[in-house]
Enzyme design. Structure first.
Site, PDB file in Angstrom:
ATOM      1  N   GLY A  68      21.407  20.763  27.170  1.00 41.83           N
ATOM      2  CA  GLY A  68      22.125  21.326  26.039  1.00 41.83           C
ATOM      3  C   GLY A  68      21.897  22.815  25.961  1.00 41.83           C
ATOM      4  O   GLY A  68      20.754  23.275  25.948  1.00 41.83           O
ATOM      5  N   ARG A 101      19.753  26.134  36.015  1.00 45.76           N
ATOM      6  CA  ARG A 101      21.118  25.647  35.810  1.00 45.76           C
ATOM      7  C   ARG A 101      21.998  26.859  35.569  1.00 45.76           C
ATOM      8  O   ARG A 101      21.785  27.599  34.600  1.00 45.76           O
ATOM      9  CB  ARG A 101      21.210  24.651  34.651  1.00 45.76           C
ATOM     10  CG  ARG A 101      20.434  23.364  34.877  1.00 45.76           C
ATOM     11  CD  ARG A 101      20.855  22.279  33.905  1.00 45.76           C
ATOM     12  NE  ARG A 101      22.183  21.769  34.203  1.00 45.76           N
ATOM     13  CZ  ARG A 101      22.862  20.950  33.408  1.00 45.76           C
ATOM     14  NH1 ARG A 101      22.352  20.557  32.265  1.00 45.76           N
ATOM     15  NH2 ARG A 101      24.061  20.516  33.753  1.00 45.76           N
ATOM     16  N   ASP A 256      28.851  25.583  26.806  1.00 47.00           N
ATOM     17  CA  ASP A 256      27.737  26.075  27.604  1.00 47.00           C
ATOM     18  C   ASP A 256      27.901  27.548  27.941  1.00 47.00           C
ATOM     19  O   ASP A 256      26.922  28.224  28.251  1.00 47.00           O
ATOM     20  CB  ASP A 256      27.611  25.264  28.892  1.00 47.00           C
ATOM     21  CG  ASP A 256      27.047  23.879  28.621  1.00 47.00           C
ATOM     22  OD1 ASP A 256      25.830  23.706  28.762  1.00 47.00           O
ATOM     23  OD2 ASP A 256      27.821  22.986  28.248  1.00 47.00           O
ATOM     24  N   ASN A 266      32.462  23.929  29.251  1.00 48.14           N
ATOM     25  CA  ASN A 266      31.732  22.856  28.567  1.00 48.14           C
ATOM     26  C   ASN A 266      31.715  21.625  29.463  1.00 48.14           C
ATOM     27  O   ASN A 266      32.303  21.617  30.553  1.00 48.14           O
ATOM     28  CB  ASN A 266      32.381  22.546  27.220  1.00 48.14           C
ATOM     29  CG  ASN A 266      31.508  21.676  26.335  1.00 48.14           C
ATOM     30  OD1 ASN A 266      30.321  21.962  26.153  1.00 48.14           O
ATOM     31  ND2 ASN A 266      32.063  20.608  25.790  1.00 48.14           N
ATOM     32  N   LYS A 267      31.020  20.597  29.032  1.00 46.98           N
ATOM     33  CA  LYS A 267      30.853  19.377  29.816  1.00 46.98           C
ATOM     34  C   LYS A 267      32.186  18.897  30.373  1.00 46.98           C
ATOM     35  O   LYS A 267      33.209  18.914  29.688  1.00 46.98           O
ATOM     36  CB  LYS A 267      30.215  18.290  28.950  1.00 46.98           C
ATOM     37  CG  LYS A 267      29.983  16.980  29.650  1.00 46.98           C
ATOM     38  CD  LYS A 267      29.136  17.103  30.914  1.00 46.98           C
ATOM     39  CE  LYS A 267      27.788  17.707  30.643  1.00 46.98           C
ATOM     40  NZ  LYS A 267      27.005  17.878  31.904  1.00 46.98           N
TER      41      LYS A 267
END
Length: 386
Positions: A68, A101, A256, A266-267
């Site tokens: 997250g 990441r 993100d 984003n995801k």
């Protein structure tokens, strides 16, 4: 269509559950550590992972034991403080953490803040212990700021929902996980839904399962149940039928990275939802702290997208009680023949013209434009245009 779906409906609401111990700094006799709630083990078990050094913290980040965007920033800051407190190479540790990441810009932001605090103290003649304390103080400050941002975004997001959807009784669809598990507070997009629930204005939270790692099914449903929200889980590819049936009033997602032109990484699976929302004239709202904005990335095409192992797609792995901490599984079940190649980007990018509004603690941008992002950054004390 009536609310006839399997889920959780509550009449009289119970008191709020205690805060999740998602991340904390601890100082046992053997030395300081960063303690994480291992999210790979949820919802089967609430188990903590203890990280005594930066490589362990990097592994936790890469295996999604901690995840997250906002929480990754906090984790990165504590990681720098951990390296400093244990006498490791702080600059090397910062590099390892920042690169763990690549898409979530908050991670590098948190690392940089703690590293800058450590360097500033060192430059002023501080002892290694004093410089380590400076880094830890900055990490704790970022942790507190994120909790405050979460509360501000929840209030602003609910006000926006009420403005766009007068009359209350909101039916909101969300993707991935954006609650307390990603934040120093109660989250980003999920915090808005939670605020609506507490105000008696959430009729239904639609929870995308979020393939392939099922963060919606494992984590958002877990948080929704924990907080007593009326929620229903659906497969990702069922979202279109919900829109077509008129069962979605708004989409709430996190981010993100938000680029200088307002594109939102984003995801994976977020972009199709934005397209569906646009077609069905449903507000598509992004909720993210200002630390998620990266003015140095000019547009969505310039965003580095993390690609994860194909085994996450070709195998199914479920949280297993008793599995080693940081893995969450005791092996996977094949879903495809051995040797199958898989396309597994962790994120997709939604262009700004599909975003109704961007909600941050520094204000709301709507419509989402490059100029609006610049004005927001100028107002924010956390983000500066470089």
């Amino acid at each position: 269509m009536a609310d006839q779906y399997a889920g959780t409906d509550l009449g009289e609401q119970p008191p709020a559950p205690p805060a999740l111990p998602v991340l904390r700094w601890a100082e046992p006799p053997e030395g300081p550590v960063v303690v994480l709630l291992d999210q790979t083990r949820l919802p089967a078990e609430e188990v903590e992972t203890v990280c005594t050094d930066v490589p362990a913290l990097v592994r936790a980040i890469q295996t999604l034991a901690v995840r997250g965007a906002p929480l990754l920033g906090i984790t990165g800051a504590y990681g720098v403080a951990l390296a400093a407190a244990r006498g490791f190479d702080v600059d090397a540790a910062a590099t390892q953490l920042a690169e763990a990441r690549p898409t979530a810009v908050n991670l590098a932001h948190g690392v940089r803040r703690a590293l800058d605090a450590h360097r500033a103290a060192t430059d002023k003649g501080a002892t290694p212990e004093e410089a380590a304390t400076a880094a830890l103080t900055e990490a704790r400050r970022l942790h507190t700021e994120d909790a405050e941002a979460s509360a501000t975004m929840a209030t602003a997001g609910l006000a926006l929902l009420d403005e766009l959807l007068p009359g209350g009784s909101h039916r909101v669809l969300t993707h991935c996980n954006t609650g307390a598990l990603v934040s120093g507070g109660e989250g980003t997009a999920f915090a808005v839904a939670l605020a609506a629930h507490r105000a008696g204005r959430l009729r239904r939270l639609w929870v995308d399962e979020t393939r392939p790692l099922m963060q919606g099914a494992r984590l958002t449903a877990y948080e929704a149940a924990r907080n007593g929200l009326p929620y229903t889980l659906l497969t990702d590819n069922a979202a279109g039928s919900l829109f077509a049936a008129g069962e979605v009033d708004a989409v709430l997602v996190g981010a993100d990275r938000v680029t200088a032109d307002g594109s939102v990484a984003n995801k994976i699976g977020t972009y199709p939802l934005a397209v569906l929302a646009k077609y069905h004239h449903v507000p598509f709202i992004v909720v993210a702290p200002a630390t998620t904005i990266d003015p140095r990335t000019p547009d969505g095409a310039a965003t580095e997208i993390e690609h994860r192992p194909g085994s996450e797609v070709t195998q199914f792995t479920a949280p297993t009680p008793g599995a080693p901490a940081g893995t969450g599984t005791a092996g996977g079940t094949l879903l495809a023949p051995l040797g199958t190649q898989a396309y597994n980007p962790a994120f997709d990018v939604t262009p700004p013209e599909l975003v109704t509004a961007l909600v941050t603690e520094a204000g709301v941008v709507s419509p989402v434009t490059r100029g609006g992002i610049e004005e927001l950054c100028a107002r924010s004390r956390q983000v500066t245009i470089s």
